[in-house]
Design an enzyme around this catalytic site. Structure first.
Site, PDB file in Angstrom:
ATOM      1  N   GLU A 172     -39.927   1.933  -1.035  1.00 54.07           N
ATOM      2  CA  GLU A 172     -39.254   1.614   0.223  1.00 54.07           C
ATOM      3  C   GLU A 172     -39.821   2.512   1.314  1.00 54.07           C
ATOM      4  O   GLU A 172     -40.207   3.650   1.034  1.00 54.07           O
ATOM      5  CB  GLU A 172     -37.753   1.904   0.108  1.00 54.07           C
ATOM      6  CG  GLU A 172     -37.016   1.034  -0.874  1.00 54.07           C
ATOM      7  CD  GLU A 172     -35.546   1.446  -0.958  1.00 54.07           C
ATOM      8  OE1 GLU A 172     -34.745   0.913  -0.208  1.00 54.07           O
ATOM      9  OE2 GLU A 172     -35.244   2.338  -1.764  1.00 54.07           O
ATOM     10  N   ASP A 174     -29.775   5.138  -8.756  1.00 54.29           N
ATOM     11  CA  ASP A 174     -29.694   4.032  -7.801  1.00 54.29           C
ATOM     12  C   ASP A 174     -30.710   2.929  -8.113  1.00 54.29           C
ATOM     13  O   ASP A 174     -30.439   1.759  -7.864  1.00 54.29           O
ATOM     14  CB  ASP A 174     -29.944   4.585  -6.388  1.00 54.29           C
ATOM     15  CG  ASP A 174     -29.522   3.613  -5.313  1.00 54.29           C
ATOM     16  OD1 ASP A 174     -28.405   3.083  -5.409  1.00 54.29           O
ATOM     17  OD2 ASP A 174     -30.316   3.360  -4.378  1.00 54.29           O
ATOM     18  N   HIS A 206     -29.172  -7.331  -8.470  1.00 51.25           N
ATOM     19  CA  HIS A 206     -29.706  -8.417  -7.647  1.00 51.25           C
ATOM     20  C   HIS A 206     -31.201  -8.639  -7.875  1.00 51.25           C
ATOM     21  O   HIS A 206     -31.721  -9.706  -7.560  1.00 51.25           O
ATOM     22  CB  HIS A 206     -29.381  -8.215  -6.162  1.00 51.25           C
ATOM     23  CG  HIS A 206     -30.180  -7.167  -5.491  1.00 51.25           C
ATOM     24  ND1 HIS A 206     -29.808  -5.856  -5.457  1.00 51.25           N
ATOM     25  CD2 HIS A 206     -31.359  -7.225  -4.841  1.00 51.25           C
ATOM     26  CE1 HIS A 206     -30.720  -5.165  -4.819  1.00 51.25           C
ATOM     27  NE2 HIS A 206     -31.677  -5.958  -4.424  1.00 51.25           N
ATOM     28  N   HIS A 245     -32.436  -1.564 -11.624  1.00 50.57           N
ATOM     29  CA  HIS A 245     -33.498  -2.503 -11.245  1.00 50.57           C
ATOM     30  C   HIS A 245     -34.783  -2.305 -12.059  1.00 50.57           C
ATOM     31  O   HIS A 245     -35.369  -3.251 -12.567  1.00 50.57           O
ATOM     32  CB  HIS A 245     -33.868  -2.345  -9.771  1.00 50.57           C
ATOM     33  CG  HIS A 245     -32.717  -2.484  -8.843  1.00 50.57           C
ATOM     34  ND1 HIS A 245     -31.699  -3.376  -9.056  1.00 50.57           N
ATOM     35  CD2 HIS A 245     -32.407  -1.861  -7.682  1.00 50.57           C
ATOM     36  CE1 HIS A 245     -30.825  -3.294  -8.078  1.00 50.57           C
ATOM     37  NE2 HIS A 245     -31.227  -2.382  -7.232  1.00 50.57           N
ATOM     38  N   LYS A 271     -38.110   6.471  -1.700  1.00 53.28           N
ATOM     39  CA  LYS A 271     -37.823   6.151  -0.305  1.00 53.28           C
ATOM     40  C   LYS A 271     -38.859   6.838   0.581  1.00 53.28           C
ATOM     41  O   LYS A 271     -39.509   7.788   0.162  1.00 53.28           O
ATOM     42  CB  LYS A 271     -36.427   6.644   0.066  1.00 53.28           C
ATOM     43  CG  LYS A 271     -35.349   5.885  -0.675  1.00 53.28           C
ATOM     44  CD  LYS A 271     -33.987   6.134  -0.094  1.00 53.28           C
ATOM     45  CE  LYS A 271     -32.947   5.262  -0.759  1.00 53.28           C
ATOM     46  NZ  LYS A 271     -33.065   3.832  -0.444  1.00 53.28           N
ATOM     47  N   LYS A 323     -23.553  -2.811  -9.122  1.00 58.40           N
ATOM     48  CA  LYS A 323     -23.861  -1.415  -9.409  1.00 58.40           C
ATOM     49  C   LYS A 323     -23.444  -0.582  -8.183  1.00 58.40           C
ATOM     50  O   LYS A 323     -23.353  -1.141  -7.088  1.00 58.40           O
ATOM     51  CB  LYS A 323     -25.341  -1.234  -9.697  1.00 58.40           C
ATOM     52  CG  LYS A 323     -26.246  -1.610  -8.502  1.00 58.40           C
ATOM     53  CD  LYS A 323     -27.320  -0.618  -8.211  1.00 58.40           C
ATOM     54  CE  LYS A 323     -27.735  -0.689  -6.782  1.00 58.40           C
ATOM     55  NZ  LYS A 323     -28.837   0.049  -6.345  1.00 58.40           N
ATOM     56  N   LYS A 346     -33.976 -12.455  -8.039  1.00 55.34           N
ATOM     57  CA  LYS A 346     -35.159 -12.694  -7.205  1.00 55.34           C
ATOM     58  C   LYS A 346     -36.044 -13.754  -7.848  1.00 55.34           C
ATOM     59  O   LYS A 346     -36.238 -13.773  -9.058  1.00 55.34           O
ATOM     60  CB  LYS A 346     -35.960 -11.392  -7.032  1.00 55.34           C
ATOM     61  CG  LYS A 346     -35.273 -10.392  -6.115  1.00 55.34           C
ATOM     62  CD  LYS A 346     -36.125  -9.152  -5.965  1.00 55.34           C
ATOM     63  CE  LYS A 346     -35.400  -8.103  -5.149  1.00 55.34           C
ATOM     64  NZ  LYS A 346     -35.295  -8.448  -3.739  1.00 55.34           N
TER      65      LYS A 346
HETATM   66  P1  NAP Z   1     -18.188  -0.510   2.581  1.00 54.47           P
HETATM   67  O1  NAP Z   1     -18.956  -1.031   3.739  1.00 54.47           O
HETATM   68  O2  NAP Z   1     -17.572   0.828   2.669  1.00 54.47           O
HETATM   69  O3  NAP Z   1     -17.085  -1.585   2.211  1.00 54.47           O
HETATM   70  C1  NAP Z   1     -16.031  -1.305   1.341  1.00 54.47           C
HETATM   71  C2  NAP Z   1     -14.894  -2.196   1.696  1.00 54.47           C
HETATM   72  O4  NAP Z   1     -13.776  -1.823   0.910  1.00 54.47           O
HETATM   73  C3  NAP Z   1     -14.480  -2.076   3.162  1.00 54.47           C
HETATM   74  O5  NAP Z   1     -14.323  -3.371   3.689  1.00 54.47           O
HETATM   75  C4  NAP Z   1     -13.132  -1.350   3.074  1.00 54.47           C
HETATM   76  O6  NAP Z   1     -12.257  -1.691   4.125  1.00 54.47           O
HETATM   77  C5  NAP Z   1     -12.633  -1.861   1.749  1.00 54.47           C
HETATM   78  N1  NAP Z   1     -11.558  -1.027   1.215  1.00 54.47           N
HETATM   79  C6  NAP Z   1     -11.457   0.320   1.236  1.00 54.47           C
HETATM   80  N2  NAP Z   1     -10.285   0.711   0.692  1.00 54.47           N
HETATM   81  C7  NAP Z   1      -9.639  -0.427   0.321  1.00 54.47           C
HETATM   82  C8  NAP Z   1      -8.365  -0.684  -0.260  1.00 54.47           C
HETATM   83  N3  NAP Z   1      -7.519   0.307  -0.591  1.00 54.47           N
HETATM   84  N4  NAP Z   1      -8.006  -1.967  -0.476  1.00 54.47           N
HETATM   85  C9  NAP Z   1      -8.845  -2.986  -0.154  1.00 54.47           C
HETATM   86  N5  NAP Z   1     -10.060  -2.796   0.410  1.00 54.47           N
HETATM   87  C10 NAP Z   1     -10.445  -1.527   0.648  1.00 54.47           C
HETATM   88  O7  NAP Z   1     -19.093  -0.481   1.259  1.00 54.47           O
HETATM   89  P2  NAP Z   1     -20.250  -1.494   0.836  1.00 54.47           P
HETATM   90  O8  NAP Z   1     -21.550  -0.872   1.187  1.00 54.47           O
HETATM   91  O9  NAP Z   1     -19.951  -2.847   1.330  1.00 54.47           O
HETATM   92  O10 NAP Z   1     -20.149  -1.426  -0.749  1.00 54.47           O
HETATM   93  C11 NAP Z   1     -19.182  -2.137  -1.489  1.00 54.47           C
HETATM   94  C12 NAP Z   1     -19.529  -2.067  -2.977  1.00 54.47           C
HETATM   95  O11 NAP Z   1     -20.796  -2.679  -3.207  1.00 54.47           O
HETATM   96  C13 NAP Z   1     -19.669  -0.665  -3.506  1.00 54.47           C
HETATM   97  O12 NAP Z   1     -19.278  -0.666  -4.841  1.00 54.47           O
HETATM   98  C14 NAP Z   1     -21.159  -0.398  -3.391  1.00 54.47           C
HETATM   99  O13 NAP Z   1     -21.570   0.602  -4.265  1.00 54.47           O
HETATM  100  C15 NAP Z   1     -21.705  -1.739  -3.779  1.00 54.47           C
HETATM  101  N6  NAP Z   1     -23.042  -2.028  -3.255  1.00 54.47           N
HETATM  102  C16 NAP Z   1     -23.289  -2.085  -1.921  1.00 54.47           C
HETATM  103  C17 NAP Z   1     -24.551  -2.413  -1.449  1.00 54.47           C
HETATM  104  C18 NAP Z   1     -24.853  -2.535   0.023  1.00 54.47           C
HETATM  105  O14 NAP Z   1     -25.967  -2.954   0.359  1.00 54.47           O
HETATM  106  N7  NAP Z   1     -23.938  -2.212   0.919  1.00 54.47           N
HETATM  107  C19 NAP Z   1     -25.576  -2.671  -2.367  1.00 54.47           C
HETATM  108  C20 NAP Z   1     -25.299  -2.604  -3.732  1.00 54.47           C
HETATM  109  C21 NAP Z   1     -24.030  -2.289  -4.156  1.00 54.47           C
HETATM  110  P3  NAP Z   1     -12.083  -0.743   5.438  1.00 54.47           P
HETATM  111  O15 NAP Z   1     -13.477  -0.347   5.843  1.00 54.47           O
HETATM  112  O16 NAP Z   1     -11.418  -1.632   6.401  1.00 54.47           O
HETATM  113  O17 NAP Z   1     -11.278   0.418   4.993  1.00 54.47           O
END
Ligand code: NAP
Length: 483
Positions: free
Chosen positions: A223, A242, A185, A247, A331, A155, A189
């Site tokens: 949270e 969100d 996720h 969830h 939050k 999501k 759990k």
């Molecule tokens: P993030 O830290 O911004 O990571 C995104 C990744 O995508 C980075 O490694 C980025 O690389 C890469 N990326 C960007 N442009 C790209 C391209 N053109 N080709 C290939 N890779 C590319 O975001 P995130 O928080 O990990 O989230 C990732 C996904 O999971 C999203 O859909 C988010 O909504 C979902 N999500 C995240 C969490 C969480 O806890 N973080 C929880 C639930 C869902 P660079 O930074 O090197 O550009």
């Protein structure tokens, strides 16, 4: 390896390709989960973990970034420098830009080295949803989609029903529904799965599990943290999209669903879908949106986004007619805790009133399902206070704390979900029709919110929704910090 190994189901040797493998989700959740599975012997040296990095990093740099997120494995004494190094040895890091396609040849070369019909190849899109379509196209053009291929997405799958359809159409143009694993996720759990065991592996609750005996249900996911660095991202979504859309509705489904005839992916998801389709459209009087004080300062501009939402929901079917489900999430609240509380009806006749004893401490029976942290179950009963002095009541509890009962670490949700993907088990993943049915319920709520400002609430409170229950003469039951 840890002592749990003998209880662990084997998983076929697999390749996992993590798009966005150097991002936040990958470093904080995905790879620490793989590490625990490696320590438990479920992920073996025959697996490959392929990091598709937008900007290439060396293995050493990657290991250095990952290590702090694996600290719990080191402090528990299971991990050490040697097994961490062996784990890092499973990794291949390649550069890949899913927009330009740069690096696709390298990825194909690597995957094709070990391609085989009985070796699952799992693509995890840990990139922004706007890149899901391009990622799938790239895989198709590089001829990397085969019957043994699977896709994991997270999501938010869209910000409303139409955008969720669009994103899903993009991935469905390349992968079949049976190949797609949509993670919520919460479903991974332990306590959430235990809710299914509680309901469907025991007989005692089933006869009580309806409007005949249940007064109401409360689901709280609180949270203590605010949006912090994620303000820009969060402001596009808010608590409704969100947390509530996924969830909390999933938890509601597990409480309210009928017993499936078998515990398998299609039947469990069929039953959850029936619950989603039975939700009565929410009424504006039954929704309270809130925003914590200071949110706009963190964001740097004014905003109508909710950081809290509470609502009263009815499941319009025979079992649940007339039973309100009160749901809230927010939050910067007073505690960090997720709980489901089933409050049973009062006894139909009070035999004790005739002896004129004090009813202090006489509360309705409650079943408290603690989802996180300190996972467990508590059944609240009324007992007689010991000693002379007549029939005085006090509240007592049958307490099953999973942490204390099972002397072992409870795996993180991602560990289970990652392994289920390799085993081809979709039970704990969301099917498209579930996602769309959830949006169908949520879209009108988002529409109603457009023209109203959220109520401001102070940090460290339980949000601004007391009136929602007070109208019916009920109170929220606040979770405690320590379960
Ligand atoms: P993030 O830290 O911004 O990571 C995104 C990744 O995508 C980075 O490694 C980025 O690389 C890469 N990326 C960007 N442009 C790209 C391209 N053109 N080709 C290939 N890779 C590319 O975001 P995130 O928080 O990990 O989230 C990732 C996904 O999971 C999203 O859909 C988010 O909504 C979902 N999500 C995240 C969490 C969480 O806890 N973080 C929880 C639930 C869902 P660079 O930074 O090197 O550009």
């Amino acid at each position: 390896m840890t002592e749990q190994t003998s209880q662990i189901a084997t998983v076929p040797d697999s390749d996992y390709v993590i798009f966005g493998g150097t991002g936040d989700l990958a470093l904080r959740k995905i790879f620490p989960a793989f590490f625990w599975r490696f320590l438990d012997g479920q992920v073996t040296e025959n697996f490959r973990l392929i990091i598709a990095a937008h900007h290439i990093v060396s293995r050493d740099d990657f290991a250095e970034k990952l290590r702090p997120n694996c600290e719990d494995a080191f402090t528990s004494g299971v991990a050490n420098d040697d097994n961490f190094a062996a784990f890092i040895g499973l990794m291949n890091i390649i550069e890949l830009d899913v927009v330009s396609g740069k690096g696709a040849d390298n990825l194909a070369g690597l995957i094709n080295e070990k391609i085989s019909a009985d070796r699952p190849c799992i693509y995890y899109l840990a990139v922004a949803p706007s890149l899901f379509g391009a990622s799938c196209q790239l895989l198709q053009q590089a001829d990397l989609v085969h019957p043994q291929s699977r896709l994991i997405v997270e999501k938010p799958l869209g910000h409303d029903g139409p955008s969720a359809k669009l994103i899903n159409n993009e991935i469905l143009s390349v992968f079949t529904e049976e190949q797609i694993y949509r993670i919520d996720h919460y479903l991974g759990k332990e306590t959430v799965q235990n809710l299914m065991a509680l309901r469907f592996a025991n007989i005692i609750f089933e006869s009580l599990w309806s409007n005949n005996h249940i007064d109401h249900v409360q689901i709280t996911a609180a949270e203590t943290v605010g949006v912090g660095q994620r303000a820009e991202y969060y402001d596009k979504y808010g608590a409704v999209r969100d947390m509530l859309q996924n969830h909390l509705l999933q938890l509601l489904c597990l409480v309210a669903m009928e017993p499936p005839s078998q515990f398998n992916a299609s039947q469990v998801r069929d039953e959850k879908l029936r619950v989603l389709r039975a939700l009565r459209p929410a009424n504006s009087e039954d929704i309270v949106r809130g925003q914590y004080q200071g949110y706009e300062a963190e964001l740097g501009r004014t905003s109508n986004t909710d950081t809290f939402v509470a609502l009263k929901v009815f499941v319009d079917n025979w079992r649940w007619a007339g039973v309100p489900f009160y749901i809230r999430t927010g939050k910067k609240m007073a505690v960090r805790a997720s709980e489901i509380i089933i409050t049973f009806k009062r006894r139909p006749h009070d035999i004790f009133s005739t002896i004129g004893q004090s009813q202090k401490g006489d509360a309705p029976n409650r079943l408290v399902i603690r989802v996180q942290p300190q996972e467990g179950l508590r059944l609240q009963l009324t007992s007689k206070e010991p000693g002379p002095g007549g029939m005085r009541f006090f509240p007592s509890e049958l307490n099953l704390s999973f942490g204390e009962t099972f002397d072992q670490r409870l795996p993180d949700a991602y560990e289970r979900l990652l392994m289920d993907t390799a085993r081809g088990n979709q039970t704990l993943f969301m099917r498209l029709d579930e996602v769309l049915a959830a949006w169908q319920f949520i879209d009108p709520i988002i529409d109603m919110a457009k023209d109203t400002a959220p109520h401001l609430y102070r940090e460290g409170t339980m949000g601004p929704a007391d009136t929602l229950l007070a109208k019916a003469g009920r109170d929220w039951i606040d979770p405690s910090e320590d379960g």
